[in-house]
Design an enzyme around this catalytic site. Sequence first.
Site, PDB file in Angstrom:
ATOM      1  N   ASP A  97       4.637 -35.151 -21.445  1.00 47.80           N
ATOM      2  CA  ASP A  97       5.956 -34.589 -21.135  1.00 47.80           C
ATOM      3  C   ASP A  97       6.470 -33.748 -22.301  1.00 47.80           C
ATOM      4  O   ASP A  97       6.056 -33.909 -23.442  1.00 47.80           O
ATOM      5  CB  ASP A  97       6.959 -35.704 -20.830  1.00 47.80           C
ATOM      6  CG  ASP A  97       7.085 -36.702 -21.969  1.00 47.80           C
ATOM      7  OD1 ASP A  97       6.037 -37.064 -22.561  1.00 47.80           O
ATOM      8  OD2 ASP A  97       8.215 -37.115 -22.286  1.00 47.80           O
ATOM      9  N   GLU A  98       7.361 -32.837 -21.974  1.00 45.23           N
ATOM     10  CA  GLU A  98       8.180 -32.100 -22.946  1.00 45.23           C
ATOM     11  C   GLU A  98       7.371 -31.425 -24.065  1.00 45.23           C
ATOM     12  O   GLU A  98       7.709 -31.540 -25.235  1.00 45.23           O
ATOM     13  CB  GLU A  98       9.226 -33.031 -23.575  1.00 45.23           C
ATOM     14  CG  GLU A  98      10.169 -33.620 -22.558  1.00 45.23           C
ATOM     15  CD  GLU A  98      11.293 -34.424 -23.211  1.00 45.23           C
ATOM     16  OE1 GLU A  98      12.462 -34.115 -22.937  1.00 45.23           O
ATOM     17  OE2 GLU A  98      11.001 -35.364 -23.977  1.00 45.23           O
ATOM     18  N   ILE A  99       6.318 -30.733 -23.693  1.00 49.58           N
ATOM     19  CA  ILE A  99       5.569 -29.982 -24.705  1.00 49.58           C
ATOM     20  C   ILE A  99       6.401 -28.758 -25.098  1.00 49.58           C
ATOM     21  O   ILE A  99       6.839 -28.002 -24.243  1.00 49.58           O
ATOM     22  CB  ILE A  99       4.201 -29.550 -24.164  1.00 49.58           C
ATOM     23  CG1 ILE A  99       3.399 -30.790 -23.765  1.00 49.58           C
ATOM     24  CG2 ILE A  99       3.446 -28.725 -25.211  1.00 49.58           C
ATOM     25  CD1 ILE A  99       2.085 -30.470 -23.088  1.00 49.58           C
ATOM     26  N   ASN A 125      12.911 -31.601 -28.083  1.00 44.13           N
ATOM     27  CA  ASN A 125      14.120 -31.940 -27.337  1.00 44.13           C
ATOM     28  C   ASN A 125      15.008 -32.906 -28.088  1.00 44.13           C
ATOM     29  O   ASN A 125      16.172 -33.084 -27.757  1.00 44.13           O
ATOM     30  CB  ASN A 125      13.751 -32.532 -25.972  1.00 44.13           C
ATOM     31  CG  ASN A 125      13.359 -31.449 -24.985  1.00 44.13           C
ATOM     32  OD1 ASN A 125      13.285 -30.273 -25.351  1.00 44.13           O
ATOM     33  ND2 ASN A 125      13.109 -31.820 -23.746  1.00 44.13           N
TER      34      ASN A 125
END
Lengths: 574, 562
Positions: B338-340, B299
Amino acid sequence: MARSRIWQYFVLSVYAAISIPGILCLWPMPRSLKAGTTSLVLSTSFSIDLQVQDAPEDLQQAITRTQSYLRNDNLGRLVVGRGTSDLGLLQGAKELQSLRVTLSNEAGKARSISSEATAPLGSRSEEYSLVIPSAGSTATLIANSTLGLFRGLTTFEQLWYTAGEATYTLEAPIRIIDSPAFPYRGLMLDTARNFFPVSDIKRTLDAMSWAKINQFHWHVTDSQSFPLEILGFTEVAAKGAYSNSIYSPEDVKDIVSYAGARGIDVVVEIDTPGHTASIHESHPEHIACYDSSPWMTFTNEPMAGQLRFASAATTNFTAGLIEATARMFPSSLFSTGGDEVNLPCYQLDVETQRILNATGQTLQQKLEMFVQTLHGGLKGLGKTPIVWEDLILTHNVTVSNDTIVMVWSSSSAAEGIAAKNLQIVHAPSDYFYLDCGAGEWIGADPDGNSWCDPFKTWQRAYIFDPYENLTESHQHLVLGGEQVLWSEQSGPQNLDSIIWPRAAASAEVFWTGPTLPDGTPRNVQSALPRLYDLRFRMVQRGVDAIPLQPLWCALRPGACDLMDAVKVPSPHDR
Amino acid sequence: MFSTSALVVLTTLLTVFTPADAVWPQPQNLQTGTTPLKLSGSFDITISGSIHNAPSDLHQAVQDAKNFIKNDKLERLVVGRGSADSAAVKGAHTLSKLTLSLEKGAAVNSITSEAQKAPDLRDEAYTLTVPADGTGASITANSTLGLYRGLTTFTQLFFYHDGTTYLLNAPIQIEDSPAYPWRGLLLDTSRNFFPVGDLKRTLDAMSWNKMNQFHWHIVDSQSFPLQVPGYTELAAKGAYDSASVYSPKDVADVVSYAGARGIDVMVEVDTPGHTAVISQAHPEHIACAEATPWASFANEPPAGQLRLASPATTQFTSGLLAAVAKMFPSSLFSTGGDEINANCYTQDEETQKALNSTGQTFEQALDTFTQATHKAIRNVGKTPVVWEEMVLDHNVTLGNDTLVLVWISSDNVKAVVEKGFKLVHAASDYFYLDCGGGGWVGANPAGNSWCDPFKTWQHSYSFNPIANLTDDEAKLIMGGQHLLWAEQSGPQNLDPIVWPRAAASAELFWSNPSSGNISTAVDTALPRLHEHSYRMRQRGVNTINLQPEWCALRPGACDLTA
């Protein structure tokens, strides 16, 4: 094994070639620049040789400051390893022993930087030429004026990095011929919504000078407080300032001289006839709709109250106050404001209506008389008036054709000013307002947002086109522009962090113009690494400029760009 | 004639503008009078003799409280500031003593050890009494932590003018305890580094808000500033530079500074994403390290995630987490989650090879990995904390005592508690302090903050922690926190970007104001928040102005409908 070593060598040479693409370190970028690839070290006995007869004191002090920055900036190059990899390149490098500083034209006594900086806009010379040979022979700085020399010194200071014990550049020889694209490059600070002590203003002036910003637009008073002590009108600040928050005449002198010595002209603004409720505290007779509620009917923000400009006595009082203020500032410019005049305030003001009836004049006619009276007074003192766009675009007030108009509501408003053939300073909220994006500050409004959301990033400000929507024949009307801090949500606590390094963006827009020295268009991609250099230098010099990105990005130019378009290999990638 | 009418006006003003108190967060139960009381020049705070062997951090807290009372010198925020109170204070009784005592039978532990208990075992309740006649004030509590909260309240009762420290609203009777056990602040020290001095100043400010949980997002993809015993190569190669490192000694210093201020330090080592920098020391454990274009793999730059399907990487991570966990006395440890980025693993040959050889799906491998890392931290006595994706997006087996942080949107709260997990509010739409700072990714002049707009204190304060929840689901709410992700922050703007905004959630989760009418709550909170903010400033924290000072001096005058 061998194969891998060759590969490493290959990558290293590519890296070296790409990572030094001309001068990375200057902000604003000079108009004309040639640089080489030779390393040059500043001698430990480096000196600045000032060859100006009877050099003015502020020039001598500027040179002392330059020497101090050269010693103390201690800026490691913003690459992985922070320049330690440069040490090899510095072995056997030539040493620069001195910089010779001269005026090109020694006719007459050199004027001080201050007096050059406060001269009328069109008559200042900020041009300079700086040559740094690669052989270690003397560098030279030449200009037509001490102000030009000061700009050149500012550039010289930015050329150097530090690694280990060495202060160096990798890009000698360097040849710069430089002058600003626009004469007005400013920053506005509002010291009325919340107060800023003199030292905060001085720190801001320092930072401005590092970006070659030359106009400090001081929105000193407003409806919330009146911190300016004016000779003959001392009651206005005595009753209208926040407690212990006053700029005395000595403070003003101090600020003006500090600014001048840094090549900055201070243009003061006494905003009229709106934004004046604080005058009510000492002169209730001059203020209409004071503290009327709901405030929203009478003003764009609390509190309500505007000068009763239809009144001859109020016009007289205001003209006197403005002339007395103008005498405190050596600038040839003075802003009488004129934004956001609220009409319902006057429609409901019995006194105003009585006068209009008695004289048979309209509010618009009275407003024009008021403005012309103030401006007449200023002209008598040799000042050129500045006004906000509203007077021209909303109220259709006739002003003299040398009046400078500041555009704020939107960049698109410039067109209408140009159509009237008036000079323009760009300060549009959609590009240059530093306070936007911080949310609602009005109370009891949990769902409210900043009126000019979103936040204006440095990138946004940087892509501003001063000639947008202007015909070629109108382009000469653009004097420059400025970023603006309205301080409803600011104070000394966040002054540096909300301004810097963002306000440097417009400094380059208006100094460098649309193209870089190599003829390519100025762009955010190549600007960012240079802006980083300025930001880190500011931090080293004591200004709390904020990080624009994670440090990881700052050390890898291009690596955090949206499309990885200019990804530069770094040692780290191997 | 004239003076009489002036007096009437003055009296009216005093009635309108005298705040009941300037305490933040607002106590749960507060009764005040209208009698002024001056602080005696010989004022002292004593620890009751019934507290045997009072811990040193309690002694220190008493000393700190005395210093604040002496040095705050906060003039009341009214027109004329403190001079408005001169007449009222003249001839007032003097208060010369405050006594701290524990309830009968209460254990005498350090504030630190009380603060480091599991959230629902902490006892922060206290009773504070200030009589109107100048006889001694008192604070009683069941724990030293409760006494500490009471001391914090006590220091906020006073104003100053012209050499006199005073209050206007004796007698005061306060019975107070927090609505929620978790009132936190997250700081990211990886995107940009913050020296220990900045952390301590932040902990001080947190303590003045009775916040009790410092969530230290200490490492991330950009840098690894934590020196971990047995894994020192990670910081040696992954920190920004040798000066941007937290040594074990620094950590112990921060933890003990926090503990003495009633704050537990929960560290987060975010896994398996947000770990690119580990590739500097251990390239074998990181998939898609610094792969480009970064937007396909992460991200935000740089890309790189732990090769979770690899047994060696799982073992390495478990060992690392256990070693970090041992550095922190807290009962909690966040393993992130988070955010894998799935594409990163799809493109990673090593990961695909590992999945093929075991026949596991990616989700199964993630489950194995998470169970292993959670087992490792449980083995050293910690309860795991994870970001919401672990519950909502992935099919991972989690112990039912796992705490879940909701960050993507407050809309996701319901789904998490429906699965029966305890929850901490950290939603970006209410509590992200970095939102509204514009786009920071380069070469993107039109870019905006992904979570625009800026979250004002008012917006945070209007959050309802139990919106749309059943009574049983509401019981799973542990509290909440503000968060500062530091892409655009550093020591230069730490104070102004955090304070006083983060005080909003502190009061929200201590006092639970949203149980009433929220616009009224925001309206009445602002004058206290101004006062609190000015007090924090007197104590050296650069809190920003919420409004022009003109508004701060005139409660309500700058409200939307005023």
